[in-house]
Motif scaffolding. Sequence first.
Motif, PDB file in Angstrom:
ATOM      1  N   GLU A  29       0.774  -1.355  -0.033  1.00  0.00           N
ATOM      2  CA  GLU A  29      -0.032   0.104  -0.061  1.00  0.00           C
ATOM      3  C   GLU A  29       0.875   1.371  -0.065  1.00  0.00           C
ATOM      4  N   PHE A  30       1.994   1.111   0.659  1.00  0.00           N
ATOM      5  CA  PHE A  30       2.973   2.218   0.591  1.00  0.00           C
ATOM      6  C   PHE A  30       4.430   1.819   0.302  1.00  0.00           C
ATOM      7  N   PHE A  31       5.014   2.956  -0.449  1.00  0.00           N
ATOM      8  CA  PHE A  31       6.338   2.648  -0.914  1.00  0.00           C
ATOM      9  C   PHE A  31       7.200   3.511  -0.494  1.00  0.00           C
ATOM     10  N   LEU A  32       8.362   3.353   0.369  1.00  0.00           N
ATOM     11  CA  LEU A  32       9.406   4.243   0.590  1.00  0.00           C
ATOM     12  C   LEU A  32      10.125   4.416  -0.638  1.00  0.00           C
ATOM     13  N   THR A  33      10.207   5.787  -0.887  1.00  0.00           N
ATOM     14  CA  THR A  33      10.746   6.256  -2.170  1.00  0.00           C
ATOM     15  C   THR A  33      12.199   7.031  -1.943  1.00  0.00           C
ATOM     16  N   PRO A  34      13.539   6.672  -2.296  1.00  0.00           N
ATOM     17  CA  PRO A  34      14.224   7.937  -2.105  1.00  0.00           C
ATOM     18  C   PRO A  34      13.998   9.294  -2.791  1.00  0.00           C
ATOM     19  N   ALA A  35      13.996  10.296  -2.221  1.00  0.00           N
ATOM     20  CA  ALA A  35      13.730  11.665  -2.618  1.00  0.00           C
ATOM     21  C   ALA A  35      14.335  11.812  -3.888  1.00  0.00           C
ATOM     22  N   ASP A  36      15.431  11.577  -4.316  1.00  0.00           N
ATOM     23  CA  ASP A  36      15.923  11.834  -5.805  1.00  0.00           C
ATOM     24  C   ASP A  36      15.341  10.895  -6.729  1.00  0.00           C
ATOM     25  N   ASN A  37      14.575   9.796  -6.338  1.00  0.00           N
ATOM     26  CA  ASN A  37      13.660   8.823  -7.309  1.00  0.00           C
ATOM     27  C   ASN A  37      12.348   9.225  -7.559  1.00  0.00           C
ATOM     28  N   CYS A  38      11.986  10.414  -6.833  1.00  0.00           N
ATOM     29  CA  CYS A  38      10.459  10.773  -6.639  1.00  0.00           C
ATOM     30  C   CYS A  38       9.778  10.764  -7.911  1.00  0.00           C
ATOM     31  N   ARG A  39      10.649  11.681  -8.845  1.00  0.00           N
ATOM     32  CA  ARG A  39       9.740  12.020 -10.105  1.00  0.00           C
ATOM     33  C   ARG A  39       9.888  10.800 -11.074  1.00  0.00           C
ATOM     34  N   VAL A  79       5.956   7.388  -0.916  1.00  0.00           N
ATOM     35  CA  VAL A  79       6.322   8.269   0.557  1.00  0.00           C
ATOM     36  C   VAL A  79       7.920   8.527   0.309  1.00  0.00           C
ATOM     37  N   LYS A  80       7.906   9.784   0.521  1.00  0.00           N
ATOM     38  CA  LYS A  80       9.495  10.676   0.082  1.00  0.00           C
ATOM     39  C   LYS A  80      10.311  10.262   1.466  1.00  0.00           C
ATOM     40  N   VAL A  81      11.475   9.712   0.982  1.00  0.00           N
ATOM     41  CA  VAL A  81      12.504   9.556   2.139  1.00  0.00           C
ATOM     42  C   VAL A  81      13.870  10.171   2.012  1.00  0.00           C
ATOM     43  N   ARG A  82      14.556  10.801   2.862  1.00  0.00           N
ATOM     44  CA  ARG A  82      16.102  11.210   2.600  1.00  0.00           C
ATOM     45  C   ARG A  82      16.768  10.561   3.552  1.00  0.00           C
ATOM     46  N   THR A  83      16.613  10.163   4.822  1.00  0.00           N
ATOM     47  CA  THR A  83      17.379   9.581   5.816  1.00  0.00           C
ATOM     48  C   THR A  83      16.403   8.428   6.378  1.00  0.00           C
ATOM     49  N   LEU A  84      17.261   7.633   7.178  1.00  0.00           N
ATOM     50  CA  LEU A  84      16.494   6.499   7.880  1.00  0.00           C
ATOM     51  C   LEU A  84      15.623   7.059   8.861  1.00  0.00           C
ATOM     52  N   ARG A  85      15.794   8.158   9.612  1.00  0.00           N
ATOM     53  CA  ARG A  85      14.849   8.856  10.568  1.00  0.00           C
ATOM     54  C   ARG A  85      13.702   9.273   9.652  1.00  0.00           C
ATOM     55  N   ASP A  86      13.775   9.674   8.610  1.00  0.00           N
ATOM     56  CA  ASP A  86      12.332  10.113   7.818  1.00  0.00           C
ATOM     57  C   ASP A  86      11.777   8.749   7.655  1.00  0.00           C
ATOM     58  N   ALA A  87      12.405   7.849   7.410  1.00  0.00           N
ATOM     59  CA  ALA A  87      11.571   6.660   7.167  1.00  0.00           C
ATOM     60  C   ALA A  87      10.998   6.091   8.433  1.00  0.00           C
ATOM     61  N   VAL A  88      11.764   6.304   9.623  1.00  0.00           N
ATOM     62  CA  VAL A  88      11.005   5.510  10.877  1.00  0.00           C
ATOM     63  C   VAL A  88       9.622   6.538  11.268  1.00  0.00           C
ATOM     64  N   ASP A  89       9.949   7.769  11.065  1.00  0.00           N
ATOM     65  CA  ASP A  89       8.947   8.702  11.400  1.00  0.00           C
ATOM     66  C   ASP A  89       7.819   8.325  10.279  1.00  0.00           C
ATOM     67  N   SER A  90       7.991   8.082   9.134  1.00  0.00           N
ATOM     68  CA  SER A  90       7.102   7.796   8.155  1.00  0.00           C
ATOM     69  C   SER A  90       6.096   6.552   8.473  1.00  0.00           C
ATOM     70  N   LEU A  91       6.932   5.585   9.042  1.00  0.00           N
ATOM     71  CA  LEU A  91       6.306   4.314   9.442  1.00  0.00           C
ATOM     72  C   LEU A  91       5.591   4.428  10.783  1.00  0.00           C
ATOM     73  N   GLU A  92       5.807   5.316  11.583  1.00  0.00           N
ATOM     74  CA  GLU A  92       5.078   5.511  12.822  1.00  0.00           C
ATOM     75  C   GLU A  92       3.671   6.209  12.483  1.00  0.00           C
ATOM     76  N   LYS A  93       3.752   7.129  11.335  1.00  0.00           N
ATOM     77  CA  LYS A  93       2.441   7.710  10.814  1.00  0.00           C
ATOM     78  C   LYS A  93       1.665   6.592  10.089  1.00  0.00           C
TER      79      LYS A  93
END
Length: 362
Positions: A310-320, A333-347
């Motif tokens: 349902e959700f796909f963690l995507t490196p920011a530079d791959n978004c387009r 879901v755009k991620v730049r760091t591991l911390r971004d990814a963990v925060d997104s998973l919590e959401k």
Amino acid sequence: MPRRTATMLASTLLLIALLCAGVLIPVPYSEMSPGPTVNTLEKHGGEEVLQVTGRKTYPATGHLNMTTVRVTGADYRMNLAEAVYGWLSRDAVVPHSTLYPDGQTAEQADEENAEEFSQSQESAKVAALKELGIPVTSWVVVASVVEGGASEGRLHAGDVIRAVDGKAVRKPADVADFVTEHEPGERVEFTVVPAKKAAAAEKAGKAEPKETETVTVTAGKAPEDGRALVGIQAGTDHTFPFDIDIKLADVGGPSAGLMFSLGLVDKLTPGSLTGGKFVAGTGTIDEAGKVGPIGGIQMKTIGAREQGAEFFLTPADNCRAALVGKPAGLTLVKVRTLRDAVDSLEKIAEGRTAALPRCPAG
């Protein structure tokens, strides 16, 4: 022969000739298609993908799937008919040199992919433990020695580099910086812990030996710019406070790093990062937790959605690129760091999906 019959015969022969040409004429292209996905939280091929020994782990539900891309081999030569079929299908047809630059052979490609995969595992472990505040001991080592180079027979893969010319080495780049302060033909002094002693200490669970040896290497000359070189590649090795093994065969390249890190964070902390949701993703990761772009993003999103993501963690530079042909029902879901990814998973786990950082914002 009637003109109509002759025309039909000529057309038929032309069609046959074109079909033969399509089958026989090789074209300089390769094909990419969606590959399998693997849940890093579960077993694959009868073994747990992420195995932790010596540290308490916690049950994790849901999916944190790493994704892959199938590609035609380096030695495979696609014909015109296959290329046309690929262009008309969901698969990606790309120049052969995109996947195998500089005439890379199948053996060289496999070796490079295996090396990148191994390095990505180490980086994923370090990033995960740093995210959790667990100390990791790191040091600079000789990663490889160039055959026929100045260091062959003197330095060895696995040697721990303490200093160069008495100057402390703290990161791999220091080695090249200190060596290039010399002129070709000058002697460079390395202070090292030999690989065998370092490996024996690690196996015994002891600290790295304090006893060092001095090795002197006469610098050679780089053909491209004339700088001094000694024919080694410096890298980083680590000692972890407990055992972590990543078991996944028949996969290469660095793009699973992010998902391995997230799987480890999930296993080493109470509760479930995903809240039971199906999350897939991709991205390289370095030891500081920075997420980098990868290739084949469109194929990976297709493969993930087909498996139920349902959700796909995507490196920011791959978004387009990921937005092109994005499967319906898949949230990027755009991620730049591991911390971004963990925060997104919590959401995601809490159902606050409206707050997710989504592609396409660059």
